[in-house]
Scaffold this active site. Structure first.
Site, PDB file in Angstrom:
ATOM      1  N   ARG A  69     -51.268-122.848 162.781  1.00 56.98           N
ATOM      2  CA  ARG A  69     -50.366-123.336 161.739  1.00 56.98           C
ATOM      3  C   ARG A  69     -48.978-122.722 161.844  1.00 56.98           C
ATOM      4  NH1 ARG A  69     -54.443-124.824 157.606  1.00 56.98           N
ATOM      5  NH2 ARG A  69     -53.309-125.458 155.769  1.00 56.98           N
TER       6      ARG A  69
ATOM      7  N   ARG B 291     -60.714-128.470 144.323  1.00 57.06           N
ATOM      8  CA  ARG B 291     -60.243-127.229 144.943  1.00 57.06           C
ATOM      9  C   ARG B 291     -59.117-126.670 144.085  1.00 57.06           C
ATOM     10  NH1 ARG B 291     -59.265-127.807 151.328  1.00 57.06           N
ATOM     11  NH2 ARG B 291     -57.263-126.865 150.818  1.00 57.06           N
TER      12      ARG B 291
ATOM     13  N   ARG C 144     -47.832-126.356 149.299  1.00 55.51           N
ATOM     14  CA  ARG C 144     -48.551-126.475 150.581  1.00 55.51           C
ATOM     15  C   ARG C 144     -47.805-127.427 151.516  1.00 55.51           C
ATOM     16  NH1 ARG C 144     -53.990-128.352 148.352  1.00 55.51           N
ATOM     17  NH2 ARG C 144     -54.549-128.752 150.534  1.00 55.51           N
TER      18      ARG C 144
END
Ligand code: AP5
Ligand code: MG
Length: 231
Positions: free
Chosen positions: A101, A173, A184
């Protein structure tokens, strides 16, 4: 799953990497292709959530970072992945979901793949627009017992709120709240999106239309992996 095992194809002896923003379908597709080839599905997000659940030291460090929608520091992620890839079940190949990432993670992975005798990875870049990502993340529900993933809009369970497989409770979640999702997405664009160019420049990245339904995306993925593995 017996039928999946019976259908297992010859493993491609490659690292398959799913790259894409939150909600693009990395976990969904990684699970399907790992089952097809009978190789491990390595999701760094799932590993961290498992540490959080077990309240380990690593979990206590990762939890507040994940709740803010930021990335866990590279050295923590890398230690965890290095240990996992070294296990014998990864010898025939493996599927990475949510890793690498950052550029530092991608470079470390290159070194790890070389050390373990793997050739070039196959990078599957799942492409989907932001409106679709937001809808999918808002609709995602996960079984508390087995981790199976549903979507109240696109892949609903037979009984609302209950897993089809074991009747477990379906939960959201904690990082799927809209303000965390925005963070995010920002982390993705700032830190992870540059990997698309990194892998494209090496000729190992293929774009996958992530907007189609799950089965159609999966068919694209299988065709691309088979083509790449044969080359
Ligand atoms: P992680 O768990 O990896 O989350 P993410 O990258 O934000 O991605 P998601 O899991 O939300 O989406 P997905 O692409 O897997 O979509 P899914 O298949 O579930 O990471 C969480 C956190 O952990 C990070 O924020 C970070 O803090 C930390 N972390 C993890 N790895 C790290 C790393 N390497 N470095 C640093 N920090 C790290 O699908 C979503 C929904 O859509 C589901 O409901 C599904 O059923 C549905 N769906 C999927 N495909 C389709 C389709 N084709 N059509 C219709 N519906 C679909
Ligand atoms: Mg995921």
């Amino acid at each position: 799953m017996g039928s999946a095992a019976a259908m297992a194809r010859t493993a491609p002896q490659r690292a398959l990497i799913f790259l894409g923003p939150p909600g693009a379908g990395k976990g969904t597709q990684a699970r399907l292709i790992a089952e097809r080839y009978g190789v491990p599905h390595l999701s760094t997000g799932d590993m961290f959530r498992d540490h959080v659940r077990r309240d380990t030291e690593l979990g206590r460090r990762a939890r507040p970072i994940m709740e803010r929608g930021e990335l866990v520091p590279d050295e923590i992620v890398l230690g965890m992945v290095e240990e996992r890839i070294a296990r014998p079940d990864c010898r025939m190949g493996f599927v990475l979901d949510g890793f690498p990432r950052t550029l530092a993670q991608a470079e470390a992975l290159d070194r790890l793949l070389e050390a373990h005798g793997f050739g070039r990875p196959v990078v599957l870049h799942l492409v989907a627009d932001e409106a679709l990502l937001l809808r999918r993340l808002a609709g995602r529900r996960t079984c508390k017992l087995c981790g199976a993933v549903y979507n109240i809009y696109d892949r609903p369970p037979q009984v609302p709120g209950r897993c089809d497989l074991d009747g477990g409770e379906l939960v959201e979640r904690p990082d799927d709240r809209e303000e965390v999702v925005r963070q995010r997405l920002a982390s993705y664009h700032r830190q992870t999106r540059p990997l698309v160019d990194y892998y494209r420049a090496r000729g190992v990245l293929v774009d996958v239309d992530g907007t189609a339904d799950i089965e159609a995306v999966s068919r694209q993925v299988v065709a691309l992996v088979e083509r790449a593995a044969a080359s």
